[in-house]
Motif scaffolding. Structure first.
Motif, PDB file in Angstrom:
ATOM      1  N   ARG A 150       0.331  -1.449  -4.124  1.00 47.31           N
ATOM      2  CA  ARG A 150       0.157  -2.663  -3.322  1.00 47.31           C
ATOM      3  C   ARG A 150      -0.447  -2.286  -1.975  1.00 47.31           C
ATOM      4  NH1 ARG A 150      -0.136  -8.412  -2.921  1.00 47.31           N
ATOM      5  NH2 ARG A 150      -0.496  -8.541  -0.707  1.00 47.31           N
ATOM      6  N   ARG A 151      -1.568  -2.917  -1.670  1.00 47.64           N
ATOM      7  CA  ARG A 151      -2.224  -2.706  -0.379  1.00 47.64           C
ATOM      8  C   ARG A 151      -2.150  -3.999   0.411  1.00 47.64           C
ATOM      9  NH1 ARG A 151      -5.395   0.673  -3.819  1.00 47.64           N
ATOM     10  NH2 ARG A 151      -6.347  -1.180  -4.729  1.00 47.64           N
ATOM     11  N   PHE A 152      -2.056  -3.857   1.727  1.00 41.69           N
ATOM     12  CA  PHE A 152      -2.083  -5.021   2.606  1.00 41.69           C
ATOM     13  C   PHE A 152      -3.291  -4.935   3.517  1.00 41.69           C
ATOM     14  CE2 PHE A 152       2.435  -4.729   1.552  1.00 41.69           C
ATOM     15  CZ  PHE A 152       2.691  -6.045   1.186  1.00 41.69           C
ATOM     16  N   GLY A 153      -3.749  -6.085   3.992  1.00 43.64           N
ATOM     17  CA  GLY A 153      -4.880  -6.114   4.909  1.00 43.64           C
ATOM     18  C   GLY A 153      -6.185  -6.118   4.151  1.00 43.64           C
ATOM     19  N   ARG A 154      -7.282  -6.190   4.913  1.00 49.10           N
ATOM     20  CA  ARG A 154      -8.603  -6.271   4.290  1.00 49.10           C
ATOM     21  C   ARG A 154      -9.501  -5.155   4.790  1.00 49.10           C
ATOM     22  NH1 ARG A 154      -9.805 -12.628   5.180  1.00 49.10           N
ATOM     23  NH2 ARG A 154      -8.028 -13.406   4.010  1.00 49.10           N
ATOM     24  N   ALA A 155     -10.502  -4.855   3.980  1.00 53.38           N
ATOM     25  CA  ALA A 155     -11.574  -3.919   4.328  1.00 53.38           C
ATOM     26  C   ALA A 155     -11.024  -2.605   4.878  1.00 53.38           C
ATOM     27  CB  ALA A 155     -12.556  -4.558   5.292  1.00 53.38           C
ATOM     28  N   GLU A 156     -11.463  -2.215   6.097  1.00 54.29           N
ATOM     29  CA  GLU A 156     -11.114  -0.883   6.627  1.00 54.29           C
ATOM     30  C   GLU A 156      -9.643  -0.821   7.032  1.00 54.29           C
ATOM     31  OE1 GLU A 156     -13.661  -2.605   8.993  1.00 54.29           O
ATOM     32  OE2 GLU A 156     -14.582  -2.652   7.012  1.00 54.29           O
ATOM     33  N   ALA A 157      -9.081  -1.991   7.304  1.00 45.35           N
ATOM     34  CA  ALA A 157      -7.726  -2.002   7.860  1.00 45.35           C
ATOM     35  C   ALA A 157      -6.635  -2.015   6.795  1.00 45.35           C
ATOM     36  CB  ALA A 157      -7.566  -3.210   8.781  1.00 45.35           C
ATOM     37  N   THR A 158      -6.960  -1.634   5.557  1.00 40.90           N
ATOM     38  CA  THR A 158      -5.924  -1.701   4.526  1.00 40.90           C
ATOM     39  C   THR A 158      -4.853  -0.636   4.721  1.00 40.90           C
ATOM     40  OG1 THR A 158      -7.458  -0.487   3.170  1.00 40.90           O
ATOM     41  CG2 THR A 158      -7.075  -2.779   2.550  1.00 40.90           C
ATOM     42  N   VAL A 159      -3.648  -1.051   4.422  1.00 41.71           N
ATOM     43  CA  VAL A 159      -2.521  -0.133   4.427  1.00 41.71           C
ATOM     44  C   VAL A 159      -1.973  -0.135   3.010  1.00 41.71           C
ATOM     45  CG1 VAL A 159      -0.188   0.236   5.291  1.00 41.71           C
ATOM     46  CG2 VAL A 159      -1.962  -0.657   6.818  1.00 41.71           C
ATOM     47  N   THR A 160      -1.792   1.055   2.460  1.00 41.27           N
ATOM     48  CA  THR A 160      -1.205   1.119   1.125  1.00 41.27           C
ATOM     49  C   THR A 160       0.296   1.238   1.271  1.00 41.27           C
ATOM     50  OG1 THR A 160      -3.189   2.212   0.350  1.00 41.27           O
ATOM     51  CG2 THR A 160      -1.259   2.314  -1.086  1.00 41.27           C
ATOM     52  N   ALA A 161       1.003   0.211   0.844  1.00 40.77           N
ATOM     53  CA  ALA A 161       2.458   0.201   1.008  1.00 40.77           C
ATOM     54  C   ALA A 161       3.124   1.044  -0.073  1.00 40.77           C
ATOM     55  CB  ALA A 161       2.984  -1.226   0.963  1.00 40.77           C
ATOM     56  N   VAL A 162       2.763   0.761  -1.323  1.00 36.34           N
ATOM     57  CA  VAL A 162       3.302   1.582  -2.414  1.00 36.34           C
ATOM     58  C   VAL A 162       2.141   2.005  -3.310  1.00 36.34           C
ATOM     59  CG1 VAL A 162       5.617   0.605  -2.459  1.00 36.34           C
ATOM     60  CG2 VAL A 162       3.825  -0.470  -3.795  1.00 36.34           C
ATOM     61  N   GLU A 163       2.281   3.178  -3.914  1.00 38.64           N
ATOM     62  CA  GLU A 163       1.170   3.712  -4.698  1.00 38.64           C
ATOM     63  C   GLU A 163       1.667   4.222  -6.041  1.00 38.64           C
ATOM     64  OE1 GLU A 163      -2.588   5.623  -2.927  1.00 38.64           O
ATOM     65  OE2 GLU A 163      -1.189   7.268  -3.318  1.00 38.64           O
ATOM     66  N   TYR A 199       4.649 -11.916  -4.308  1.00 39.49           N
ATOM     67  CA  TYR A 199       3.228 -11.608  -4.268  1.00 39.49           C
ATOM     68  C   TYR A 199       2.877 -10.613  -5.368  1.00 39.49           C
ATOM     69  CZ  TYR A 199       5.080  -8.352  -0.670  1.00 39.49           C
ATOM     70  OH  TYR A 199       5.829  -7.464   0.043  1.00 39.49           O
ATOM     71  N   PRO A 200       1.624 -10.628  -5.790  1.00 38.37           N
ATOM     72  CA  PRO A 200       1.258  -9.787  -6.933  1.00 38.37           C
ATOM     73  C   PRO A 200       0.947  -8.362  -6.490  1.00 38.37           C
ATOM     74  CG  PRO A 200      -0.627 -11.094  -6.245  1.00 38.37           C
ATOM     75  CD  PRO A 200       0.487 -11.438  -5.319  1.00 38.37           C
ATOM     76  N   PRO A 201       1.058  -7.403  -7.405  1.00 35.87           N
ATOM     77  CA  PRO A 201       0.627  -6.043  -7.075  1.00 35.87           C
ATOM     78  C   PRO A 201      -0.902  -5.993  -6.987  1.00 35.87           C
ATOM     79  CG  PRO A 201       1.385  -6.164  -9.354  1.00 35.87           C
ATOM     80  CD  PRO A 201       1.599  -7.516  -8.755  1.00 35.87           C
ATOM     81  N   SER A 202      -1.430  -5.068  -6.178  1.00 33.89           N
ATOM     82  CA  SER A 202      -2.892  -4.910  -6.115  1.00 33.89           C
ATOM     83  C   SER A 202      -3.392  -4.276  -7.403  1.00 33.89           C
ATOM     84  CB  SER A 202      -3.287  -4.032  -4.928  1.00 33.89           C
ATOM     85  OG  SER A 202      -2.714  -4.529  -3.740  1.00 33.89           O
ATOM     86  N   GLU A 203      -2.596  -3.321  -7.914  1.00 31.21           N
ATOM     87  CA  GLU A 203      -2.905  -2.711  -9.212  1.00 31.21           C
ATOM     88  C   GLU A 203      -1.608  -2.531  -9.972  1.00 31.21           C
ATOM     89  OE1 GLU A 203      -4.935   1.022  -8.460  1.00 31.21           O
ATOM     90  OE2 GLU A 203      -6.234  -0.060  -7.055  1.00 31.21           O
ATOM     91  N   GLY A 204      -1.714  -2.450 -11.274  1.00 33.78           N
ATOM     92  CA  GLY A 204      -0.528  -2.257 -12.097  1.00 33.78           C
ATOM     93  C   GLY A 204       0.187  -3.564 -12.363  1.00 33.78           C
ATOM     94  N   GLU A 205       1.322  -3.468 -13.073  1.00 36.67           N
ATOM     95  CA  GLU A 205       2.050  -4.672 -13.447  1.00 36.67           C
ATOM     96  C   GLU A 205       3.544  -4.475 -13.279  1.00 36.67           C
ATOM     97  OE1 GLU A 205       0.493  -3.753 -17.115  1.00 36.67           O
ATOM     98  OE2 GLU A 205      -1.291  -3.681 -15.842  1.00 36.67           O
ATOM     99  N   ALA A 206       4.212  -5.588 -13.067  1.00 36.68           N
ATOM    100  CA  ALA A 206       5.670  -5.587 -13.081  1.00 36.68           C
ATOM    101  C   ALA A 206       6.117  -6.444 -14.254  1.00 36.68           C
ATOM    102  CB  ALA A 206       6.204  -6.149 -11.770  1.00 36.68           C
ATOM    103  N   TYR A 207       7.210  -6.016 -14.906  1.00 32.44           N
ATOM    104  CA  TYR A 207       7.739  -6.766 -16.040  1.00 32.44           C
ATOM    105  C   TYR A 207       9.218  -7.019 -15.830  1.00 32.44           C
ATOM    106  CZ  TYR A 207       3.464  -5.447 -18.488  1.00 32.44           C
ATOM    107  OH  TYR A 207       2.159  -5.289 -18.851  1.00 32.44           O
ATOM    108  N   VAL A 208       9.627  -8.234 -16.136  1.00 34.55           N
ATOM    109  CA  VAL A 208      11.052  -8.540 -16.161  1.00 34.55           C
ATOM    110  C   VAL A 208      11.353  -9.070 -17.550  1.00 34.55           C
ATOM    111  CG1 VAL A 208      12.870 -10.039 -15.263  1.00 34.55           C
ATOM    112  CG2 VAL A 208      11.221  -9.011 -13.690  1.00 34.55           C
ATOM    113  N   ASP A 209      12.346  -8.489 -18.203  1.00 33.00           N
ATOM    114  CA  ASP A 209      12.657  -8.846 -19.590  1.00 33.00           C
ATOM    115  C   ASP A 209      11.412  -8.758 -20.474  1.00 33.00           C
ATOM    116  OD1 ASP A 209      15.311  -9.137 -19.273  1.00 33.00           O
ATOM    117  OD2 ASP A 209      15.310 -11.331 -19.193  1.00 33.00           O
TER     118      ASP A 209
END
Lengths: 260, 263
Positions: A15-28, A61-71
């Motif tokens: 999950r990344r936040f922000g746009r363009a150059e200012a992105t911060v990757t929160a989780v990878e 909010y959705p992940p930038s990449e990958g998926e989450a599953y519940v049940d």
């Protein structure tokens, strides 16, 4: 943990936040699975993206990449299978405790006649039966967190998402609530994903502890807790081996050198 | 505890009453001691006599009721409009962004200055008075509602959303009730401003209402009449304010009582 029985699963979630150059990757590239009836804790330094994972699981909010599953169903938005609880009790001040506990059921469209007994049973379980008609400001912090837990359980979720639910409480209240939570999780056979800063709390409440790195957050270690009494944290606290687990977590988190 | 609190309240009520007696006595006799003429400060008894005379001769009750009704209607419409616009803008940050400079300009503009304009538009009717009141009540209500929606805890909204709440459910179950305390602060301010708006409208043009009597008394150099009118206008303002407080206590019954006490 095999994915086939997983209640909650992250597959390569970034999950990344922000746009363009200012992105911060929160989780990878976070992959993890929480099995049925399992309690898994997630620990890591402040700002490492723990809460981001929880919000993704809740469908806020959705992940930038990958998926989450519940049940085993892919999370594409808020869904009825999860319920979350935060450090803040988030009780609505204009509702009585009973009405607060019924809040989620109300949103789900459950009729009043059905809500009442469910709320009453949970309030009794949380030792709040006498406070049902009081308002949040009339209750202590511990009681308010119990009410928040009752509200979380009321919607009968598959997975409880707990984000430092007890971190604002004093040490004694915290231990009592941990005990209540653990017993409730056992009795209701619920699955829980538990975020905490408290290493002892992680060890006493969980089947497994996952350790996250500094931002961008990655899972760097998985520690199964081979201690008895998961449903009785007050007993587990007395286990001599608990100290070894905590020491190992401290080393992993590099507590001594952590930026404060 | 409760008994002591009651004693304290009875005690301070007694104090307030004693102060009123002292004030009336000073008003009655002290200006005469300093030879202040009655057309500057008429003694309390003369104001009372004028009040009785106006009741009999000047249709004082009629004028008071006209002003009261205009205040009520102006306040209700202004509050309603302020709420509707406040909630709409609160739910649409883009609209708020576009409109905010104009709202600010209108908010800074002295609303009572519109009174002559409205009279030019609507003549010597009740409408310009209502319109001034609407305009003057609108802003504090709208601004407070807007601010309230801006400051709703986003985690509360997320909680509702995570429970699969719709946008409408989020509004009616979270945002609307959360906006009640600031809304009532706005209504309290609006209640007193409504009286100002109506009086200014009446001062500027017309032949009914307490504002008209005020101008009439001034024209006659009847200071006692002006005093009577000012006192009645104050009474209307107090009643409006107390009514809002009563409604606030009823709606916000869940709040800790301490936070409602300070006026």
């Amino acid at each position: 943990m095999s994915a086939a029985t997983a209640r909650l699963e992250f597959r390569a979630v970034t999950r990344r936040f922000g746009r363009a150059e200012a992105t911060v990757t929160a989780v990878e590239a976070v992959s993890l699975a929480v099995g049925d009836g399992e309690v898994v804790s997630l620990i890591g330094p402040s700002g490492c993206g723990k809460s981001t994972l929880l919000n993704i699981a809740a469908g806020l909010y959705p992940p930038s990449e990958g998926e989450a599953y519940v049940d085993r169903v892919r999370v594409t938005g808020p869904n009825r299978q999860v319920a979350f609880m935060l450090q803040k009790d988030l009780l609505l001040p204009w509702r009585s405790i009973r009405e607060n506990v019924e809040f989620g059921l109300e949103i789900h469209g459950v009729a009043a006649a059905e809500r009442r007994p469910r709320a009453a049973a949970l309030l009794a379980r949380m030792h709040l039966a006498d406070c049902a008609d009081r308002y949040p400001h009339q209750l202590s912090g511990g009681m308010r967190q119990r009410a928040a837990l009752a509200r979380t359980l009321a919607v009968d979720p598959s997975v409880l998402l707990l984000d430092e639910p007890f971190s604002a409480l004093d040490a004694q209240t915290k231990m009592v609530l941990q005990q209540d939570l653990a017993q409730t999780l056992r009795d209701t056979r619920k699955t829980a994903f538990f975020i905490t800063h408290d290493l002892v709390e992680a060890v006493t409440l969980s089947d497994r502890v996952l350790v996250m790195s500094r931002r961008p957050g990655r899972i760097i270690e998985e520690i199964p807790i081979a201690l008895p009494d998961r449903d009785r944290p007050l007993e587990r606290r007395r286990q001599p081996a608990l100290g070894d687990y905590v020491a190992r977590l401290m080393a992993l988190l590099d507590v001594v050198h952590a930026e404060v | 505890m409760a008994a002591r609190r009651e004693d304290r309240i009875t005690g301070s009520a007694g104090g307030s009453l004693a102060l009123l007696v002292v004030f009336l006595a000073v008003w009655e006799w002290v200006p005469a001691l300093f030879e202040v003429p009655a057309f500057i400060i008429p003694p309390a008894s003369a104001v009372w006599d004028e009040f009785v005379r106006m009741l009999a001769k000047d249709r004082l009750i009629h004028h008071t009721l006209v002003t009261t009704a205009t205040v009520l209607v102006g306040f209700a419409l202004g509050a309603l409009l302020g709420m509707v616009v406040g909630y709409l803008l609160g739910m649409s940050p883009r609209a708020e962004f576009v409109l905010s400079p104009y709202i600010l300009a209108l908010q800074i503009a002295p609303k009572v200055a519109f009174a002559p304009l409205f009279i030019m538009w609507f003549g010597y009717t009740v409408y310009p008075k209502i319109l001034v009141a609407v305009l003057i009540v609108f802003f504090p209500v709208m601004v407070n509602v807007l601010g309230a929606l801006r400051s709703v805890d986003p985690d509360l909204v997320n909680l509702a959303r995570a429970f699969t709440a719709t946008r409408a459910q989020v509004f009616w179950r979270i945002e609307f009730p959360a906006s009640m305390p600031p809304l009532f602060s706005g209504l309290r301010i609006g209640a007193t401003l409504a009286v100002i708006g109506v009086v200014v409208g009446e001062l500027v043009g017309g032949n009914t209402g307490l504002g008209y009597l005020l101008v009439f008394g001034e024209g006659q150099a009847n200071t006692a009449m002006v005093f009577v009118t000012i006192i009645l206008l104050t009474v209307i303002g107090i009643i409006a304010y107390v009514a809002v407080i009563a409604l606030e206590r009823w709606v916000l019954h869940y709040m800790p009582s301490r936070s409602l006490e300070t006026v």
